[in-house]
Design a protein around this motif. Structure first.
Motif, PDB file in Angstrom:
ATOM      1  N   GLU A  83       0.840  -1.207   0.000  1.00  0.00           N
ATOM      2  CA  GLU A  83       0.000   0.000   0.000  1.00  0.00           C
ATOM      3  C   GLU A  83       0.872   1.252   0.000  1.00  0.00           C
ATOM      4  O   GLU A  83       0.562   2.244  -0.681  1.00  0.00           O
ATOM      5  CB  GLU A  83      -0.931  -0.003   1.211  1.00  0.00           C
ATOM      6  CG  GLU A  83      -1.912   1.161   1.218  1.00  0.00           C
ATOM      7  CD  GLU A  83      -3.001   1.027   2.269  1.00  0.00           C
ATOM      8  OE1 GLU A  83      -3.966   1.831   2.232  1.00  0.00           O
ATOM      9  OE2 GLU A  83      -2.905   0.132   3.135  1.00  0.00           O
TER      10      GLU A  83
ATOM     11  N   PHE B 134      -5.846   1.372  -4.249  1.00  0.00           N
ATOM     12  CA  PHE B 134      -5.296   0.196  -3.572  1.00  0.00           C
ATOM     13  C   PHE B 134      -6.411  -0.664  -2.983  1.00  0.00           C
ATOM     14  O   PHE B 134      -6.304  -1.894  -2.971  1.00  0.00           O
ATOM     15  CB  PHE B 134      -4.312   0.589  -2.477  1.00  0.00           C
ATOM     16  CG  PHE B 134      -3.590  -0.595  -1.901  1.00  0.00           C
ATOM     17  CD1 PHE B 134      -2.550  -1.187  -2.590  1.00  0.00           C
ATOM     18  CD2 PHE B 134      -3.973  -1.141  -0.682  1.00  0.00           C
ATOM     19  CE1 PHE B 134      -1.888  -2.304  -2.086  1.00  0.00           C
ATOM     20  CE2 PHE B 134      -3.327  -2.257  -0.157  1.00  0.00           C
ATOM     21  CZ  PHE B 134      -2.282  -2.839  -0.865  1.00  0.00           C
ATOM     22  N   SER B 135      -7.463  -0.030  -2.523  1.00  0.00           N
ATOM     23  CA  SER B 135      -8.586  -0.788  -1.957  1.00  0.00           C
ATOM     24  C   SER B 135      -9.190  -1.733  -2.986  1.00  0.00           C
ATOM     25  O   SER B 135      -9.745  -2.784  -2.631  1.00  0.00           O
ATOM     26  CB  SER B 135      -9.661   0.168  -1.427  1.00  0.00           C
ATOM     27  OG  SER B 135     -10.115   1.034  -2.462  1.00  0.00           O
TER      28      SER B 135
ATOM     29  N   LYS C 210      -6.541  -4.750  -3.108  1.00  0.00           N
ATOM     30  CA  LYS C 210      -6.019  -5.233  -1.825  1.00  0.00           C
ATOM     31  C   LYS C 210      -6.236  -6.736  -1.648  1.00  0.00           C
ATOM     32  O   LYS C 210      -5.329  -7.463  -1.220  1.00  0.00           O
ATOM     33  CB  LYS C 210      -6.673  -4.468  -0.682  1.00  0.00           C
ATOM     34  CG  LYS C 210      -6.143  -4.832   0.695  1.00  0.00           C
ATOM     35  CD  LYS C 210      -6.771  -3.954   1.778  1.00  0.00           C
ATOM     36  CE  LYS C 210      -6.223  -4.303   3.156  1.00  0.00           C
ATOM     37  NZ  LYS C 210      -6.818  -3.422   4.209  1.00  0.00           N
TER      38      LYS C 210
END
Length: 361
Positions: free
Chosen positions: A240, A264-265, A268
């Motif tokens: 991240e 990034f979410s 992830k």
């Protein structure tokens, strides 16, 4: 960290953050080349120019070839960035994940985004920053604080066959280097990490560099437990942090960026799955490749991560021996890497660390 993270993971984070393919390839190559570039030789050109190599990795294998300055000029700035916590110098030189020093280093390097060596500098930055999430708790100098009770390793939630594989690696190390775990004078050792339990994470072998491990151990001096080191969770934090680094670079250098990028979410879960894969290095590399070609890592769609070709940059340097015109070196990626390494090393050792009261060289 190993090549699965320093090259393939770095490329994936750069592309996910919206960095163009060609730029991401240079960044990722520089990140891994930081581990492969041990040359310190100079090249004399026929026109009188000279190129001095900037070594960023330890001198390999033969102990007689190891320079006494490697710890201060290579291990500390490029692989174990000090965290500056504690009361004594050897405490302050211990690497800490995502430390204030690491964040300040990232900000400075991003301020050089307009320089011709910016892409390899981002690779070096990514390497050093990522290593803080793997090498925390150890320092780049020969220190008793790096010493570990060899029989204290414990592994949590690990496949029995994988533990057998890891224990085999541990046994092989002890058989090959039975005398290298003993005391070495603080900071003065000439041994590289591979040969010494007192330098870097040598006593912990490659355990900090395996993304899937959940493990713990006991330090010798002072006597204390490491606590659980949850590599998958820590590496996820590192990924991240790299994604954010590359988003910031993409903003600063829009000529190196795509219009689309993934938050990034959004990736992830896919990244977490890769990091938790209990497998040898070649299979972990394959996991990154599979995710890039079949998963949802990149906003621009599936693509294959180009293979790492360390010899390309080594060959660029070797071919310069026959070059008459020294000015042509400026066109080569490896020369830009040397530029970036020199700027980075000077800043860390002569500016950043001294500003915190840490005078290493």
């Amino acid at each position: 960290m190993q090549i699965d993270m320093h090259y393939y993971g770095t490329y994936a984070m750069a592309r996910a953050a919206g960095i163009r393919r060609d730029a991401a390839a240079i960044i990722a190559t520089a990140a891994q080349f930081t581990d492969d570039n041990a040359s310190k030789d100079s090249i004399e050109f026929r026109d009188g120019g000279r190129l001095d190599a900037e070594a960023t990795a330890h001198h390999a294998i033969d102990r007689k070839n190891i320079d006494a300055e490697d710890q201060r000029k290579i291990w500390v700035p490029f692989h174990f960035l000090p965290g500056n916590q504690g009361n004594f110098l050897t405490e302050k030189l211990v690497c800490r994940k995502d430390s204030d020093i690491a964040k300040q280093m990232v900000r400075f390097n991003l301020s050089l985004a307009d320089q011709p060596y910016a892409l390899p500098l981002m690779g070096i930055t990514a390497h050093v920053y990522a290593d803080t999430f793997a090498h925390y708790g150890f320092s780049g100098i020969s220190s008793r604080r790096n010493k570990i009770h060899g029989n204290s390793f414990k592994f949590d939630d690990i496949d029995p066959e994988m533990e057998k594989y890891i224990r085999g690696k541990e046994k092989k190390f002890e058989e090959n280097y039975p005398d290298e775990g003993g005391f070495l004078p603080n900071i003065k050792s000439w041994f590289a990490e591979k040969f010494s339990g007192a330098l870097g994470h040598g006593a912990a072998l490659t355990f900090p560099d395996r993304p899937y491990l959940k493990w713990s151990f006991e330090y010798e001096e002072p006597e204390k437990g490491s606590g659980l080191r949850d590599n998958p969770a820590t590496y996820l934090e590192g990924c991240e942090a790299l994604h954010k680094l590359f988003r910031d670079f993409a903003t600063a250098r829009q000529d190196c960026a795509e219009t689309a990028f993934a938050e990034f979410s959004d990736i992830k879960g896919e990244v977490e799955k890769i990091l938790n894969l209990q497998a040898p290095k070649k299979d972990r590399i394959k996991a990154w490749q599979d995710a890039s070609t079949t998963g949802n890592l990149f906003a621009t769609g599936p693509e294959k991560i180009p293979l790492y070709r360390k010899h390309n940059w080594h060959n660029q340097r070797e071919n310069l021996v026959r070059e008459k015109d020294s000015s042509k070196t400026r066109e080569l990626s490896v020369y830009n890497f040397y530029q970036a390494a020199a700027v980075y090393r000077t800043y860390v050792l002569r500016v950043l660390l001294p500003s915190k009261g840490l005078v290493v060289t």
